[in-house]
Design a protein around this motif. Structure first.
Motif, PDB file in Angstrom:
ATOM      1  N   LEU A 192       0.828  -1.206   0.000  1.00 52.60           N
ATOM      2  CA  LEU A 192       0.000   0.000   0.000  1.00 52.60           C
ATOM      3  C   LEU A 192       0.863   1.256   0.000  1.00 52.60           C
ATOM      4  O   LEU A 192       0.450   2.307  -0.514  1.00 52.60           O
ATOM      5  CB  LEU A 192      -0.944  -0.004   1.206  1.00 52.60           C
ATOM      6  CG  LEU A 192      -2.035  -1.080   1.206  1.00 52.60           C
ATOM      7  CD1 LEU A 192      -2.841  -1.030   2.501  1.00 52.60           C
ATOM      8  CD2 LEU A 192      -2.949  -0.929   0.001  1.00 52.60           C
ATOM      9  N   PRO A 202       2.320   2.079  -4.329  1.00 49.90           N
ATOM     10  CA  PRO A 202       1.265   1.835  -5.336  1.00 49.90           C
ATOM     11  C   PRO A 202       1.796   1.583  -6.743  1.00 49.90           C
ATOM     12  O   PRO A 202       1.177   0.839  -7.512  1.00 49.90           O
ATOM     13  CB  PRO A 202       0.413   3.108  -5.275  1.00 49.90           C
ATOM     14  CG  PRO A 202       1.295   4.140  -4.634  1.00 49.90           C
ATOM     15  CD  PRO A 202       2.170   3.395  -3.694  1.00 49.90           C
ATOM     16  N   LYS A 223      -9.190  -4.472  -6.343  1.00 50.92           N
ATOM     17  CA  LYS A 223      -8.344  -3.281  -6.326  1.00 50.92           C
ATOM     18  C   LYS A 223      -8.838  -2.219  -5.350  1.00 50.92           C
ATOM     19  O   LYS A 223      -8.420  -1.069  -5.408  1.00 50.92           O
ATOM     20  CB  LYS A 223      -8.256  -2.695  -7.740  1.00 50.92           C
ATOM     21  CG  LYS A 223      -7.689  -3.681  -8.756  1.00 50.92           C
ATOM     22  CD  LYS A 223      -7.619  -3.087 -10.148  1.00 50.92           C
ATOM     23  CE  LYS A 223      -7.080  -4.117 -11.142  1.00 50.92           C
ATOM     24  NZ  LYS A 223      -6.995  -3.581 -12.520  1.00 50.92           N
ATOM     25  N   ARG A 224      -9.717  -2.626  -4.418  1.00 46.72           N
ATOM     26  CA  ARG A 224     -10.327  -1.634  -3.532  1.00 46.72           C
ATOM     27  C   ARG A 224      -9.620  -1.469  -2.195  1.00 46.72           C
ATOM     28  O   ARG A 224      -9.905  -0.521  -1.465  1.00 46.72           O
ATOM     29  CB  ARG A 224     -11.786  -2.016  -3.260  1.00 46.72           C
ATOM     30  CG  ARG A 224     -12.680  -2.048  -4.493  1.00 46.72           C
ATOM     31  CD  ARG A 224     -14.049  -2.603  -4.110  1.00 46.72           C
ATOM     32  NE  ARG A 224     -13.945  -3.991  -3.652  1.00 46.72           N
ATOM     33  CZ  ARG A 224     -14.890  -4.605  -2.925  1.00 46.72           C
ATOM     34  NH1 ARG A 224     -15.987  -3.937  -2.565  1.00 46.72           N
ATOM     35  NH2 ARG A 224     -14.732  -5.869  -2.571  1.00 46.72           N
ATOM     36  N   THR A 228      -7.651  -0.392   0.849  1.00 43.96           N
ATOM     37  CA  THR A 228      -6.906   0.803   1.253  1.00 43.96           C
ATOM     38  C   THR A 228      -6.782   0.820   2.769  1.00 43.96           C
ATOM     39  O   THR A 228      -7.496   0.087   3.475  1.00 43.96           O
ATOM     40  CB  THR A 228      -7.619   2.102   0.815  1.00 43.96           C
ATOM     41  OG1 THR A 228      -8.919   2.154   1.435  1.00 43.96           O
ATOM     42  CG2 THR A 228      -7.775   2.165  -0.700  1.00 43.96           C
ATOM     43  N   ARG A 243      -1.846   7.138   7.314  1.00 43.27           N
ATOM     44  CA  ARG A 243      -0.629   6.323   7.388  1.00 43.27           C
ATOM     45  C   ARG A 243       0.117   6.557   8.684  1.00 43.27           C
ATOM     46  O   ARG A 243       0.670   5.617   9.276  1.00 43.27           O
ATOM     47  CB  ARG A 243       0.277   6.656   6.185  1.00 43.27           C
ATOM     48  CG  ARG A 243       1.599   5.867   6.159  1.00 43.27           C
ATOM     49  CD  ARG A 243       1.321   4.385   6.026  1.00 43.27           C
ATOM     50  NE  ARG A 243       2.529   3.593   5.940  1.00 43.27           N
ATOM     51  CZ  ARG A 243       3.248   3.200   6.992  1.00 43.27           C
ATOM     52  NH1 ARG A 243       2.875   3.531   8.217  1.00 43.27           N
ATOM     53  NH2 ARG A 243       4.339   2.461   6.827  1.00 43.27           N
ATOM     54  N   VAL A 263      -7.873  -1.640   7.686  1.00 41.84           N
ATOM     55  CA  VAL A 263      -8.035  -1.501   6.244  1.00 41.84           C
ATOM     56  C   VAL A 263      -9.523  -1.519   5.907  1.00 41.84           C
ATOM     57  O   VAL A 263     -10.364  -1.857   6.735  1.00 41.84           O
ATOM     58  CB  VAL A 263      -7.307  -2.625   5.466  1.00 41.84           C
ATOM     59  CG1 VAL A 263      -5.810  -2.549   5.666  1.00 41.84           C
ATOM     60  CG2 VAL A 263      -7.858  -3.981   5.853  1.00 41.84           C
TER      61      VAL A 263
END
Length: 344
Positions: free
Chosen positions: A195, A198, A314-315, A317, A322, A342
């Motif tokens: 993550l 990317p 692809k979802r 996150t 962070r 997440v």
């Protein structure tokens, strides 16, 4: 199992009751013919072909768990709600732990790993008693699992090569312990690393065939176990021009070796296209006779999980900033994630 040598002296000095020493000693603190004898009985269950056959079951486990988490609100702690239960199910499947018993087995390991005086010893006692009972059940009704393999292998071995009952319990205990927390922490760190990069993830999605190579690069780059087990000299020896006297310890820096610029070009950069040398080109699994027995299994479930979490979907996150991702440090070991929130 009778212990001896410097390792036994050190455990005695730590105040650990003698009857519990075996759970820390077996495989880890023995070498030579004794280590070979013990390891040989376990290796059949972790043969690459046998591990490869587990792929469909691991895929089903991962798919089911992800579906359950996504069906709630799509936000979850990847370490505690996904990685820990999945790794518990995978290693328990291999060993032969009944599905209904897996949550309590995971709980006993958490007690053991806590190090808390009121949880550590009870965790060992309860898990050891459970394994003892599992050995009885498999002796009466063998199955295709590791516990049955140990019983068969020991029965067929030559005199002097067989396993005692206590050795079987300690070996299964070790495999459950090392099969849950280390891969769970690595998986969480690997996902966080991806993550954070990317562009590397985009490249992997464009060339999913690179996934096995990417797993080896993540093992090298992350090096979840950053400090190797301390090795104690059994006699005076010169190492790198330094005299190490009997009883003195030497610790290896696995992360340092895995980031060695003399071995890896641009060693501090994550490169999922990096071509791994034979054996992965890293020592995240250790090296030599003590290399991790479960390396093939760890490679497999990491591939399966990253494919499911990040390539097919692809979802995924972070569910927090962070900077809010927390780590905890352990002296001489490095730092570990306390969790990884997440969302899909």
């Amino acid at each position: 199992m009778e212990g001896g040598g410097v390792g036994a002296e050190l455990l005695d000095g730590a105040g650990l009751p003698p009857e519990y020493r075996q759970y820390l000693e077996i495989l880890v603190m023995v070498d030579g013919p004794e280590h070979t004898r013990l390891r040989t009985h376990v290796m059949r269950a972790f043969a690459p072909r046998r591990i490869a056959a587990l792929r469909p079951r691991i895929e089903r486990m991962a798919h089911q768990l992800i579906g359950e988490l996504a069906a709630k609100d799509g936000e979850f702690d990847l370490l505690h709600a996904f990685a820990y239960p999945l790794m518990t199910n995978v290693i328990c499947e291999i060993i032969g732990v009944e599905e209904a018993d897996r949550p309590k087995v995971g709980g006993w390991i958490r007690d053991y790993e806590s190090g808390a005086p009121d949880r550590f010893i009870p965790g060992i006692d309860q898990l050891a008693a459970y394994i003892d009972g599992l050995l009885d059940r498999r002796a009466a009704e063998p199955a295709e699992d590791l516990v049955s393999d140990l019983l068969r292998s020991s029965a067929e071995a030559a005199e002097g090569q067989r396993l005692s009952r206590q050795e079987m319990i300690a070996l299964v205990f070790l495999l459950i312990n090392t099969g849950i927390a280390p891969p769970a922490f690595f998986l969480a760190d690997a996902v966080l690393t991806l993550l954070d990069h990317p562009q590397e993830v985009a490249g992997l999605r464009a060339e999913p065939g690179l996934l096995p190579r990417a797993v080896q690069e993540l093992l090298r780059y992350v090096s979840t176990v950053r400090i190797g087990a301390t090795l104690y000299a059994t006699e005076d020896v010169e190492l790198g021009g330094v005299l190490v006297r009997r009883g003195e310890g030497v610790t290896s820096g696995l992360l340092s070796a895995n980031r060695d610029p003399g071995t890896f070009a641009d060693a501090g950069r994550l490169d999922l296209t990096r071509e791994a040398a034979r054996g992965g080109g890293h020592i995240a699994y250790g090296h030599g006779a003590h290399r991790c027995i479960g390396a093939a299994l760890a490679n497999l479930h990491t591939e399966v999980i990253l494919d499911r979490l990040l390539l097919r979907d692809k979802r995924l996150t972070l569910a927090v900033d962070r900077e809010a991702v927390e780590r905890v440090g352990f002296a001489g070991e490095g730092t570990y994630l306390t969790g990884l929130p997440v969302r899909f």
